[in-house]
Scaffold this active site. Structure first.
Site, PDB file in Angstrom:
ATOM      1  N   LYS A 110       0.879  -1.171   0.000  1.00  0.00           N
ATOM      2  CA  LYS A 110       0.000   0.000   0.000  1.00  0.00           C
ATOM      3  C   LYS A 110       0.908   1.209   0.000  1.00  0.00           C
ATOM      4  CE  LYS A 110      -3.881   2.019  -0.141  1.00  0.00           C
ATOM      5  NZ  LYS A 110      -4.876   1.734  -1.172  1.00  0.00           N
ATOM      6  N   SER A 122      -0.887  -0.877  -4.489  1.00  0.00           N
ATOM      7  CA  SER A 122      -2.148  -0.141  -4.486  1.00  0.00           C
ATOM      8  C   SER A 122      -1.931   1.191  -3.790  1.00  0.00           C
ATOM      9  CB  SER A 122      -3.223  -0.959  -3.755  1.00  0.00           C
ATOM     10  OG  SER A 122      -4.444  -0.262  -3.679  1.00  0.00           O
TER      11      SER A 122
END
Length: 370
Positions: A163, A233
């Protein structure tokens, strides 16, 4: 050490009831949770606040359950939320736990088992996002995670989930005020730069690319450089990279294994079957009911092919002004995987810059041994 993985449906972005039920029933211990990997029902773009909302909901829950501050929770558990559940994709979270066990009596015949390790980079300055500092910091973190997990060989790493941050107007302004430039002045494009830099960091750590071939200029430009196991992401809710490395190691026990394959394009069902085969869940052309019963979850990346074609057929995903191309791609790849495993509740993240070949991406499967 022994890893356990649980897939839990979510009725809304703040729904922690499934995880709470597992903990209340004693199936897992809150103290052993190392990562929550979620698919939330936002748009997956810059202004998708479901990712932060879900992260907050879990931090509040674990803070109360563990009796520590939310900050401390965030320092011990990686909360990696990917927005966008287009098509038939079902919102859910995957919970990773690690138990300290004695595997000294384990025999070589038992083979390697799933090993997981979460790790965090330092926070990045806006001018570092999507550039070489993010690449090198990510590479260093992945190497540390491998060492800590006892994964000696890069070939035993099958999925690295990251992330990473993105640029907002305010963050760009901060950099400019301090006399710096940023990788891009487009907030949405910054997600791709951050994902790409993080993916190249993974590739560097695993020896898939040479550092001499990397520079700011190749990020989101030279797609011949990529990692076959990277999944990154971007989100507005953080400024560092939160990473979980998944591989197989003889130092770990349990009955879980992970394997992967490389999707050449968005409709590469053969790669999905190969990933299942890699963990012993697709002996024939299609998996059986018994084989699918051993699958814990499937993880994949999705991207609209940048050349505007899929197998020599024109697609219009890149030309749609109403729906971003990553949203189209997530729906397509999820449908392909769901049609093979018979379940739409699988993890598919959009935007695969330097994550697998252009237009394709990695697909990984965690399953129980037979």
């Amino acid at each position: 050490m022994q890893a356990q993985v649980f897939r839990v449906p979510m009725s809304n972005p703040a729904d922690v009831s499934g995880v709470a039920k597992l903990i209340d029933e004693g199936v897992i211990r809150a103290e052993e949770v190392v990562c929550v990997l979620g698919k939330t029902e936002g748009n997956g773009c810059v202004n998708d606040f479901t990712r932060g909302y879900t992260t907050l909901a879990f931090k509040v829950y674990f803070s109360e359950k563990l009796g520590v501050s939310r900050q401390e929770v965030g320092e011990r558990i990686a909360f990696i939320m990917s927005g966008g559940t287009e098509g038939v994709m079902a919102p859910h979270c995957t919970i990773f736990t690690v138990q300290k066990t004695d595997n000294k009596q384990k025999t070589a015949a038992e083979g390697k088992r799933l090993a997981v390790q979460q790790i965090f980079t330092r926070e990045f300055l806006p001018e570092e996002i999507g550039r070489m500092p993010q690449v090198t910091e990510t590479a260093d973190a992945v190497r540390r995670a491998m060492r800590e997990a006892g994964i000696a060989d890069a070939s035993d790493v099958h999925f690295v989930q990251v992330k990473c941050p993105l640029l907002t107007a305010g963050r760009m302004h901060d950099a400019v005020e301090r006399g710096h430039t940023v990788a891009t002045e487009d907030t949405y494009e910054s997600m791709g730069y951050s994902r790409g830099a993080s993916a190249l960091g993974i590739a560097l750590a695993l020896g898939e690319v040479e550092k001499a071939n990397l520079s700011d200029e190749v990020i989101t430009a030279d797609y011949s450089l990529y990692s076959s196991v990277a999944s990154t992401s971007a989100g507005i809710e953080l400024m560092n990279n939160e990473i979980i490395v998944m591989g197989n190691s003889r130092a770990w026990g349990g009955d879980l294994v992970i394997g992967h394959a490389e999707m050449k394009d968005a409709i590469d069902g053969a790669a999905v079957r190969q990933a299942l085969r890699d963990v012993g869940c697709c002996e024939n052309d299609l998996p059986t009911v018994d084989e699918l019963g051993r699958v814990v979850n499937v993880f994949a990346k999705a991207e609209a092919s940048p050349d505007g074609e899929v197998r020599n057929r024109r697609h219009t995903m890149l030309d749609d002004s109403d729906i971003n191309s990553t949203r189209h791609a997530r729906a397509v790849v999820n449908a392909v995987i769901a049609s093979i495993v018979g379940d739409p509740m699988v993890y598919v993240s959009g935007g695969s810059e330097h994550q697998g070949p252009a237009g394709g991406g990695p697909v990984a499967v965690i399953a129980r041994t037979a």
